[in-house]
Design a protein around this motif. Structure first.
Motif, short mmCIF file in Angstrom:
data_model
loop_
_atom_site.label_atom_id
_atom_site.label_comp_id
_atom_site.label_asym_id
_atom_site.label_seq_id
_atom_site.Cartn_x
_atom_site.Cartn_y
_atom_site.Cartn_z
N VAL A 87 -120.88 5.57 25.87
CA VAL A 87 -120.27 5.91 24.59
C VAL A 87 -121.15 5.29 23.51
CG1 VAL A 87 -118.22 5.73 23.13
CG2 VAL A 87 -117.97 5.96 25.62
N LEU A 88 -121.75 6.13 22.69
CA LEU A 88 -122.73 5.67 21.71
C LEU A 88 -122.10 5.63 20.32
CD1 LEU A 88 -125.68 4.83 21.33
CD2 LEU A 88 -126.25 7.26 21.06
N GLU A 89 -121.88 4.42 19.82
CA GLU A 89 -121.26 4.22 18.50
C GLU A 89 -122.21 3.37 17.66
OE1 GLU A 89 -119.93 2.09 15.54
OE2 GLU A 89 -119.19 0.95 17.29
N LEU A 90 -123.27 4.02 17.20
CA LEU A 90 -124.28 3.33 16.40
C LEU A 90 -124.72 4.22 15.24
CD1 LEU A 90 -126.57 1.64 19.09
CD2 LEU A 90 -125.04 0.49 17.49
N GLY A 91 -125.29 3.60 14.23
CA GLY A 91 -125.81 4.34 13.10
C GLY A 91 -125.22 3.91 11.78
N ALA A 92 -124.00 3.37 11.81
CA ALA A 92 -123.35 2.99 10.55
C ALA A 92 -124.14 1.92 9.81
CB ALA A 92 -121.92 2.51 10.83
N ASN A 93 -124.60 0.92 10.52
CA ASN A 93 -125.36 -0.15 9.86
C ASN A 93 -126.69 0.34 9.33
OD1 ASN A 93 -123.58 -2.47 10.06
ND2 ASN A 93 -123.93 -2.38 12.26
N ASP A 94 -127.29 1.30 10.02
CA ASP A 94 -128.53 1.90 9.51
C ASP A 94 -128.25 2.54 8.15
OD1 ASP A 94 -130.49 2.42 12.25
OD2 ASP A 94 -128.38 2.03 12.55
N GLY A 95 -127.16 3.32 8.10
CA GLY A 95 -126.83 4.00 6.87
C GLY A 95 -126.46 3.05 5.74
N LEU A 96 -125.69 2.02 6.07
CA LEU A 96 -125.28 1.05 5.05
C LEU A 96 -126.48 0.31 4.48
CD1 LEU A 96 -122.06 -0.41 6.72
CD2 LEU A 96 -122.17 1.13 4.76
N ARG A 97 -127.55 0.23 5.26
CA ARG A 97 -128.77 -0.44 4.80
C ARG A 97 -129.76 0.54 4.18
NH1 ARG A 97 -129.56 -4.38 10.15
NH2 ARG A 97 -127.49 -5.34 10.01
N GLY A 98 -129.38 1.81 4.10
CA GLY A 98 -130.24 2.79 3.48
C GLY A 98 -131.48 3.15 4.27
N ALA A 99 -131.40 3.08 5.58
CA ALA A 99 -132.54 3.42 6.43
C ALA A 99 -132.91 4.90 6.24
CB ALA A 99 -132.21 3.15 7.90
N PRO A 100 -134.17 5.24 6.37
CA PRO A 100 -134.58 6.65 6.25
C PRO A 100 -133.84 7.52 7.26
CG PRO A 100 -136.50 5.20 6.21
CD PRO A 100 -135.33 4.35 6.60
N LEU A 101 -133.32 8.64 6.80
CA LEU A 101 -132.54 9.51 7.67
C LEU A 101 -133.33 10.00 8.89
CD1 LEU A 101 -130.54 11.57 5.02
CD2 LEU A 101 -129.81 9.54 6.30
N PRO A 102 -134.60 10.39 8.74
CA PRO A 102 -135.36 10.83 9.91
C PRO A 102 -135.49 9.73 10.98
CG PRO A 102 -136.46 11.53 7.91
CD PRO A 102 -135.39 10.58 7.49
N VAL A 103 -135.55 8.48 10.54
CA VAL A 103 -135.66 7.37 11.49
C VAL A 103 -134.35 7.22 12.27
CG1 VAL A 103 -135.93 4.87 11.72
CG2 VAL A 103 -137.38 6.14 10.13
N ILE A 104 -133.22 7.31 11.58
CA ILE A 104 -131.93 7.22 12.25
C ILE A 104 -131.79 8.33 13.30
CG2 ILE A 104 -129.43 7.22 11.96
CD1 ILE A 104 -129.88 6.28 9.07
N GLU A 105 -132.16 9.53 12.89
CA GLU A 105 -132.05 10.68 13.79
C GLU A 105 -132.95 10.50 15.02
OE1 GLU A 105 -132.31 15.57 13.71
OE2 GLU A 105 -132.37 14.41 11.85
N LYS A 106 -134.17 10.07 14.78
CA LYS A 106 -135.11 9.84 15.89
C LYS A 106 -134.56 8.79 16.85
CE LYS A 106 -139.87 8.36 16.86
NZ LYS A 106 -141.15 7.90 16.25
N ASN A 107 -133.97 7.73 16.30
CA ASN A 107 -133.44 6.65 17.14
C ASN A 107 -132.25 7.11 17.97
OD1 ASN A 107 -135.39 4.95 16.13
ND2 ASN A 107 -134.02 3.82 14.78
N LEU A 108 -131.36 7.90 17.37
CA LEU A 108 -130.21 8.41 18.12
C LEU A 108 -130.67 9.30 19.26
CD1 LEU A 108 -127.67 9.20 15.25
CD2 LEU A 108 -127.44 7.43 17.01
N ASN A 109 -131.65 10.15 18.99
CA ASN A 109 -132.19 11.00 20.05
C ASN A 109 -132.79 10.16 21.18
OD1 ASN A 109 -131.97 13.93 19.52
ND2 ASN A 109 -132.98 13.41 17.59
N ARG A 110 -133.46 9.10 20.80
CA ARG A 110 -134.09 8.24 21.81
C ARG A 110 -133.04 7.51 22.63
NH1 ARG A 110 -138.77 3.63 20.72
NH2 ARG A 110 -139.00 2.98 22.89
N LEU A 111 -131.97 7.05 21.99
CA LEU A 111 -130.90 6.38 22.72
C LEU A 111 -130.27 7.31 23.75
CD1 LEU A 111 -129.30 4.50 19.71
CD2 LEU A 111 -130.04 3.38 21.83
#
Length: 205
Positions: A87-111
């Protein structure tokens, strides 16, 4: 004789927990600000037991975790527990820190790829951001989860906090973390999607 008996008990115990569900998340799943045994992941373990579903629940969630941190930690956890479902529940902290959207997407795909490479099914939990982050960024952030779920062909739980975030009585003072009273609702948000993955496995299908 007692030694043999003990070995048998250990064997039976390992067989009873031959399947596992791994929750890889952040503070929302790590029971931030509330007792650990009252968090939604602990309640999940109770519900599995009540439904006679013999799964060990492994909570590898850490407050403040990001998708990058998850990528770093996940391989070792997969190797240790060999879960059937992640169960993958990640990404909120990336967004709250303003991380680049393509990086978040790439990381979720990798996970997801990491979990699948280890033989696990994946359930993705959709996260969203408060409106004060700007509509363009907030909309782009939430769209990531739908796009990743479709591209990877994995089930996705619609906005994880949907049933609690607009109810102040269910949120802690910071307005970001659900309180104890909210935890059953969080589990109910996840359960129908998780149950669809659990049932075929429990039936040997």
């Amino acid at each position: 004789m007692s030694s043999l008996f003990g070995m048998c008990l250990l064997l039976l115990s390992s067989l009873a927990w031959s399947s596992s569900v791994l929750v890889m998340g952040d503070s929302l799943s790590a029971a931030y600000g509330i007792p650990k045994d009252r968090g939604w992941v602990a309640l999940l373990e109770q519900r599995l037991d009540e439904n006679n579903l013999k799964y060990q629940v492994v909570n590898a969630s850490i407050s403040g975790e990001t998708t990058h941190g998850g990528i770093t930690r996940l391989p070792a956890v997969l190797d240790q527990y060999k879960p059937d479902i992640v169960v993958l529940e990640l990404g909120a902290n990336d967004g709250l820190r303003g991380a680049p959207l393509p990086v978040i997407e790439k990381n979720l795909n990798r996970l997801i790829s990491q979990a699948r490479a280890a033989g696990a099914q994946v359930l993705l939990l959709e996260m969203r951001l408060p409106p004060n982050y700007g509509q363009r960024y907030s909309d782009g952030f939430s769209a990531i989860f739908t796009r990743v779920a479709e591209q990877q062909d994995v089930p996705m739980v619609p906005f994880f906090l949907a049933s609690v975030v607009l109810q102040p009585e269910l949120m802690q003072a910071d307005g970001l973390h659900p309180n104890v009273q909210a935890q059953p609702a969080l589990l109910d948000q996840v359960w129908p999607f998780l149950d669809r993955l659990l049932q075929p496995l429990s039936q040997g299908g």
